[in-house]
Design a protein around this motif. Sequence first.
Motif, PDB file in Angstrom:
ATOM      1  N   ILE A   1       0.838  -1.204   0.000  1.00  0.00           N
ATOM      2  CA  ILE A   1       0.000   0.000   0.000  1.00  0.00           C
ATOM      3  C   ILE A   1       0.873   1.254   0.000  1.00  0.00           C
ATOM      4  N   ARG A   2       0.430   2.264  -0.737  1.00  0.00           N
ATOM      5  CA  ARG A   2       1.153   3.535  -0.843  1.00  0.00           C
ATOM      6  C   ARG A   2       0.153   4.670  -0.682  1.00  0.00           C
ATOM      7  N   GLY A   3       0.683   5.850  -0.436  1.00  0.00           N
ATOM      8  CA  GLY A   3      -0.166   7.043  -0.414  1.00  0.00           C
ATOM      9  C   GLY A   3      -0.363   7.613   0.976  1.00  0.00           C
ATOM     10  N   LYS A   4      -1.203   8.643   1.004  1.00  0.00           N
ATOM     11  CA  LYS A   4      -1.431   9.403   2.235  1.00  0.00           C
ATOM     12  C   LYS A   4      -2.158   8.610   3.308  1.00  0.00           C
ATOM     13  N   ARG A   5      -2.822   7.542   2.927  1.00  0.00           N
ATOM     14  CA  ARG A   5      -3.552   6.707   3.898  1.00  0.00           C
ATOM     15  C   ARG A   5      -2.736   5.480   4.303  1.00  0.00           C
ATOM     16  N   PHE A   6      -1.464   5.501   3.973  1.00  0.00           N
ATOM     17  CA  PHE A   6      -0.601   4.339   4.220  1.00  0.00           C
ATOM     18  C   PHE A   6      -0.681   3.849   5.662  1.00  0.00           C
ATOM     19  N   PHE A   7      -0.483   4.736   6.631  1.00  0.00           N
ATOM     20  CA  PHE A   7      -0.390   4.302   8.028  1.00  0.00           C
ATOM     21  C   PHE A   7      -1.677   3.639   8.500  1.00  0.00           C
ATOM     22  N   ASP A   8      -2.819   4.250   8.185  1.00  0.00           N
ATOM     23  CA  ASP A   8      -4.099   3.667   8.603  1.00  0.00           C
ATOM     24  C   ASP A   8      -4.363   2.325   7.921  1.00  0.00           C
ATOM     25  N   LEU A   9      -4.142   2.277   6.605  1.00  0.00           N
ATOM     26  CA  LEU A   9      -4.453   1.059   5.869  1.00  0.00           C
ATOM     27  C   LEU A   9      -3.455  -0.059   6.157  1.00  0.00           C
TER      28      LEU A   9
ATOM     29  N   ALA B   1      -7.562  -1.515  -3.253  1.00  0.00           N
ATOM     30  CA  ALA B   1      -7.376  -2.471  -2.160  1.00  0.00           C
ATOM     31  C   ALA B   1      -8.673  -2.669  -1.382  1.00  0.00           C
ATOM     32  N   ILE B   2      -9.323  -1.576  -1.036  1.00  0.00           N
ATOM     33  CA  ILE B   2     -10.564  -1.677  -0.264  1.00  0.00           C
ATOM     34  C   ILE B   2     -11.650  -2.352  -1.093  1.00  0.00           C
ATOM     35  N   GLN B   3     -11.720  -2.049  -2.389  1.00  0.00           N
ATOM     36  CA  GLN B   3     -12.724  -2.691  -3.243  1.00  0.00           C
ATOM     37  C   GLN B   3     -12.471  -4.193  -3.344  1.00  0.00           C
ATOM     38  N   LEU B   4     -11.222  -4.588  -3.413  1.00  0.00           N
ATOM     39  CA  LEU B   4     -10.907  -6.023  -3.446  1.00  0.00           C
ATOM     40  C   LEU B   4     -11.358  -6.702  -2.153  1.00  0.00           C
ATOM     41  N   ILE B   5     -11.180  -6.040  -1.038  1.00  0.00           N
ATOM     42  CA  ILE B   5     -11.629  -6.596   0.238  1.00  0.00           C
ATOM     43  C   ILE B   5     -13.148  -6.766   0.237  1.00  0.00           C
ATOM     44  N   VAL B   6     -13.868  -5.756  -0.209  1.00  0.00           N
ATOM     45  CA  VAL B   6     -15.335  -5.840  -0.276  1.00  0.00           C
ATOM     46  C   VAL B   6     -15.756  -6.996  -1.176  1.00  0.00           C
TER      47      VAL B   6
ATOM     48  N   VAL C   1     -21.754 -12.517  10.391  1.00  0.00           N
ATOM     49  CA  VAL C   1     -22.052 -11.266  11.098  1.00  0.00           C
ATOM     50  C   VAL C   1     -20.854 -10.319  11.043  1.00  0.00           C
ATOM     51  N   GLU C   2     -19.684 -10.833  11.318  1.00  0.00           N
ATOM     52  CA  GLU C   2     -18.479 -10.009  11.333  1.00  0.00           C
ATOM     53  C   GLU C   2     -18.143  -9.473   9.942  1.00  0.00           C
ATOM     54  N   GLN C   3     -18.254 -10.312   8.945  1.00  0.00           N
ATOM     55  CA  GLN C   3     -17.889  -9.908   7.586  1.00  0.00           C
ATOM     56  C   GLN C   3     -18.899  -8.927   6.992  1.00  0.00           C
ATOM     57  N   GLU C   4     -20.177  -9.082   7.317  1.00  0.00           N
ATOM     58  CA  GLU C   4     -21.168  -8.106   6.860  1.00  0.00           C
ATOM     59  C   GLU C   4     -20.841  -6.720   7.417  1.00  0.00           C
ATOM     60  N   LYS C   5     -20.441  -6.663   8.666  1.00  0.00           N
ATOM     61  CA  LYS C   5     -20.088  -5.376   9.270  1.00  0.00           C
ATOM     62  C   LYS C   5     -18.832  -4.794   8.615  1.00  0.00           C
ATOM     63  N   THR C   6     -17.856  -5.642   8.327  1.00  0.00           N
ATOM     64  CA  THR C   6     -16.636  -5.171   7.671  1.00  0.00           C
ATOM     65  C   THR C   6     -16.953  -4.626   6.287  1.00  0.00           C
ATOM     66  N   ILE C   7     -17.815  -5.307   5.548  1.00  0.00           N
ATOM     67  CA  ILE C   7     -18.213  -4.802   4.226  1.00  0.00           C
ATOM     68  C   ILE C   7     -18.875  -3.435   4.362  1.00  0.00           C
ATOM     69  N   TRP C   8     -19.782  -3.299   5.310  1.00  0.00           N
ATOM     70  CA  TRP C   8     -20.441  -2.018   5.527  1.00  0.00           C
ATOM     71  C   TRP C   8     -19.414  -0.919   5.803  1.00  0.00           C
ATOM     72  N   MET C   9     -18.445  -1.201   6.670  1.00  0.00           N
ATOM     73  CA  MET C   9     -17.427  -0.200   7.002  1.00  0.00           C
ATOM     74  C   MET C   9     -16.556   0.141   5.799  1.00  0.00           C
ATOM     75  N   MET C  10     -16.178  -0.869   5.034  1.00  0.00           N
ATOM     76  CA  MET C  10     -15.343  -0.627   3.863  1.00  0.00           C
ATOM     77  C   MET C  10     -16.102   0.170   2.805  1.00  0.00           C
ATOM     78  N   GLN C  11     -17.379  -0.125   2.631  1.00  0.00           N
ATOM     79  CA  GLN C  11     -18.187   0.641   1.681  1.00  0.00           C
ATOM     80  C   GLN C  11     -18.369   2.076   2.146  1.00  0.00           C
ATOM     81  N   ALA C  12     -18.485   2.284   3.453  1.00  0.00           N
ATOM     82  CA  ALA C  12     -18.572   3.647   3.996  1.00  0.00           C
ATOM     83  C   ALA C  12     -17.272   4.395   3.711  1.00  0.00           C
ATOM     84  N   TRP C  13     -16.147   3.696   3.816  1.00  0.00           N
ATOM     85  CA  TRP C  13     -14.837   4.301   3.530  1.00  0.00           C
ATOM     86  C   TRP C  13     -14.758   4.686   2.061  1.00  0.00           C
ATOM     87  N   LEU C  14     -15.278   3.836   1.175  1.00  0.00           N
ATOM     88  CA  LEU C  14     -15.214   4.103  -0.270  1.00  0.00           C
ATOM     89  C   LEU C  14     -16.130   5.248  -0.704  1.00  0.00           C
ATOM     90  N   ALA C  15     -17.196   5.521   0.084  1.00  0.00           N
ATOM     91  CA  ALA C  15     -18.194   6.505  -0.341  1.00  0.00           C
ATOM     92  C   ALA C  15     -17.653   7.919  -0.355  1.00  0.00           C
TER      93      ALA C  15
END
Length: 156
Positions: free
Chosen positions: A41-49, A103-108, A142-156
């Motif tokens: 991963i590269r870019g300004k969001r490197f540390f978080d991601l 990367a986030i889209q691949l996770i979703v 249950v856990e993966q549905e929540k992760t998808i929701w969070m990742m989609q919120a990040w992508l929005a």
Amino acid sequence: MKLNTIGLPIQETEKIVIELNVLLSNFQVYYQSLRGMHWNIRGKRFFDLHLKFEELYNDSQLKIDLIAERVLTLGGTPLHTFDDYIKHNQLEVGKDISNDEKAIQLIVDSLASLLTIERKILENASAINDEGTSSMMSDFIVEQEKTIWMMQAWLA
């Protein structure tokens, strides 16, 4: 109907073992994609991601172990070669992904595919009162549905 030592019908349990091995294979591919994204991963969001991908691959590693142990509990043998994983994989392989949104889209997309496999296992396990497998799949879902929701919120 013949039952195994934990009281489940042998023939149906063998089918669930096959499905769990497919899930195991797909989780191994997902895990390795997460490792690659963590490293690349590269870019300004490197540390978080970078940290998030590590959290996700550590969680996947735990799930991989749980799936393999469930296969053993049901009397099967967990798949354990890269050839087997590739043969049974249904996920897109994340190769050389350094862009945050890709990367986030691949996770979703990967989690959505894993959910499809897990729901099929849940349905088949529930049909034979295999509470151990059903419970594990429910927890994963249950856990993966929540992760998808969070990742989609990040992508929005």
